[in-house]
Design a protein around this motif. Structure first.
Motif, PDB file in Angstrom:
ATOM      1  N   ALA A  31       0.837  -1.201   0.000  1.00 24.69           N
ATOM      2  CA  ALA A  31       0.000   0.000   0.000  1.00 24.69           C
ATOM      3  C   ALA A  31       0.872   1.251   0.000  1.00 24.69           C
ATOM      4  CB  ALA A  31      -0.922  -0.007   1.216  1.00 24.69           C
ATOM      5  N   TYR A  32       0.332   2.325  -0.534  1.00 21.84           N
ATOM      6  CA  TYR A  32       1.018   3.610  -0.591  1.00 21.84           C
ATOM      7  C   TYR A  32       1.451   4.046   0.811  1.00 21.84           C
ATOM      8  CZ  TYR A  32       1.737   8.604  -1.255  1.00 21.84           C
ATOM      9  OH  TYR A  32       2.268   9.863  -1.274  1.00 21.84           O
ATOM     10  N   ALA A  33       2.633   4.626   0.902  1.00 18.29           N
ATOM     11  CA  ALA A  33       3.213   5.184   2.130  1.00 18.29           C
ATOM     12  C   ALA A  33       3.510   4.130   3.187  1.00 18.29           C
ATOM     13  CB  ALA A  33       2.343   6.291   2.720  1.00 18.29           C
ATOM     14  N   THR A  34       3.593   2.855   2.783  1.00 16.39           N
ATOM     15  CA  THR A  34       4.032   1.809   3.700  1.00 16.39           C
ATOM     16  C   THR A  34       5.547   1.923   3.821  1.00 16.39           C
ATOM     17  OG1 THR A  34       2.234   0.346   3.022  1.00 16.39           O
ATOM     18  CG2 THR A  34       4.129  -0.700   4.074  1.00 16.39           C
ATOM     19  N   PRO A  35       6.085   1.936   5.043  1.00 21.11           N
ATOM     20  CA  PRO A  35       7.546   2.043   5.187  1.00 21.11           C
ATOM     21  C   PRO A  35       8.265   0.928   4.414  1.00 21.11           C
ATOM     22  CG  PRO A  35       6.473   2.296   7.315  1.00 21.11           C
ATOM     23  CD  PRO A  35       5.403   1.873   6.328  1.00 21.11           C
ATOM     24  N   SER A  36       9.308   1.299   3.720  1.00 20.27           N
ATOM     25  CA  SER A  36      10.150   0.370   2.959  1.00 20.27           C
ATOM     26  C   SER A  36       9.385  -0.411   1.892  1.00 20.27           C
ATOM     27  CB  SER A  36      10.858  -0.617   3.891  1.00 20.27           C
ATOM     28  OG  SER A  36      11.604   0.076   4.861  1.00 20.27           O
ATOM     29  N   VAL A  37       8.333   0.197   1.335  1.00 18.19           N
ATOM     30  CA  VAL A  37       7.571  -0.480   0.294  1.00 18.19           C
ATOM     31  C   VAL A  37       8.443  -0.679  -0.948  1.00 18.19           C
ATOM     32  CG1 VAL A  37       6.533   1.595  -0.741  1.00 18.19           C
ATOM     33  CG2 VAL A  37       5.357  -0.571  -0.915  1.00 18.19           C
ATOM     34  N   ASP A  38       8.412  -1.892  -1.498  1.00 22.98           N
ATOM     35  CA  ASP A  38       9.181  -2.233  -2.695  1.00 22.98           C
ATOM     36  C   ASP A  38       8.193  -2.572  -3.804  1.00 22.98           C
ATOM     37  OD1 ASP A  38      10.905  -3.104  -4.650  1.00 22.98           O
ATOM     38  OD2 ASP A  38      11.729  -4.779  -3.482  1.00 22.98           O
ATOM     39  N   ARG A  78       0.979  10.173   4.476  1.00 20.56           N
ATOM     40  CA  ARG A  78       0.090   9.258   5.205  1.00 20.56           C
ATOM     41  C   ARG A  78      -0.530   8.212   4.301  1.00 20.56           C
ATOM     42  NH1 ARG A  78      -3.176  13.033   9.348  1.00 20.56           N
ATOM     43  NH2 ARG A  78      -1.471  13.314  10.806  1.00 20.56           N
ATOM     44  N   GLN A  79      -0.771   7.036   4.877  1.00 20.30           N
ATOM     45  CA  GLN A  79      -1.484   5.984   4.162  1.00 20.30           C
ATOM     46  C   GLN A  79      -2.955   6.358   4.019  1.00 20.30           C
ATOM     47  OE1 GLN A  79      -0.796   2.347   6.315  1.00 20.30           O
ATOM     48  NE2 GLN A  79       1.246   2.099   5.475  1.00 20.30           N
ATOM     49  N   LEU A  80      -3.597   5.790   3.031  1.00 24.54           N
ATOM     50  CA  LEU A  80      -5.030   6.016   2.854  1.00 24.54           C
ATOM     51  C   LEU A  80      -5.803   5.214   3.897  1.00 24.54           C
ATOM     52  CD1 LEU A  80      -5.398   5.787  -1.046  1.00 24.54           C
ATOM     53  CD2 LEU A  80      -5.092   7.813   0.375  1.00 24.54           C
ATOM     54  N   PRO A  81      -6.981   5.697   4.310  1.00 18.97           N
ATOM     55  CA  PRO A  81      -7.800   4.939   5.273  1.00 18.97           C
ATOM     56  C   PRO A  81      -8.205   3.604   4.655  1.00 18.97           C
ATOM     57  CG  PRO A  81      -9.001   6.848   4.422  1.00 18.97           C
ATOM     58  CD  PRO A  81      -7.617   6.940   3.888  1.00 18.97           C
TER      59      PRO A  81
END
Length: 169
Positions: free
Chosen positions: A53-60, A105-108
């Motif tokens: 998901a968008y704005a997840t830490p360390s998203v690859d 921020r992540q989306l709700p």
């Protein structure tokens, strides 16, 4: 003779003023920016990735098994036309425009439904439920800022089916 010249000058001035107003009006009614969207996936036999998901830490996002390609990735504020095509051979997709009030921020998210809460996220418009190979169009008026284009079919957003989109002033 003098009266005729004054009438001609007035007519010319009125004509010139009208022409300027028409020309000014046409620039104010500029054509919409055109954006091509391609929705893709690696097929229904490929397991969906998770945790992307968008704005997840360390998203690859290189691990994404589905996604959204956008061209161009930024446009000027105003009228925008999205031409959306589902390039999948076997999955339904959609494209939703979400304004990012806070891009960090992540989306709700509604975990029980495995979907973004569109009402809380700020849905600005969408092309819904495109069957494989189908296309659709969305026309919206967008203000300057950061947006996210997402597919909100169950599990798709968390599988990496999103992309950033910028609207410049």
């Amino acid at each position: 003779m003098e009266i005729t010249m004054k009438r001609t000058s007035i007519r010319a001035a009125v004509g010139l003023t009208a022409a300027m107003l028409i020309a000014g009006g046409s620039s104010a009614a500029q054509a919409a920016s055109l954006v091509d969207i391609s929705l893709w996936d690696n097929g229904a036999t490929m397991p969906m990735a998770v945790g992307l998901a968008y704005a997840t830490p360390s998203v690859d996002t290189a691990k994404a098994t589905m996604g959204i390609k956008v061209s161009p990735p930024e446009v000027k504020a105003g009228k925008v036309t999205f031409n959306v095509t589902n390039g999948s051979k076997d999955r339904v997709h959609e494209m939703i425009v979400v304004y990012l009030a806070n891009p960090s921020r992540q989306l709700p998210y509604i975990n029980a439904q495995n979907r973004v809460d569109e009402d809380k996220a700020g849905d600005k418009g969408e092309v819904s439920d495109l069957k494989p190979g189908a296309s659709g169009t969305l026309r919206v008026n967008l203000k300057a800022g950061k947006y996210l284009l997402i597919c909100n079919q169950p599990g798709h957003y968390a599988a990496g089916m999103w992309t950033e989109f910028t609207v410049d002033p």
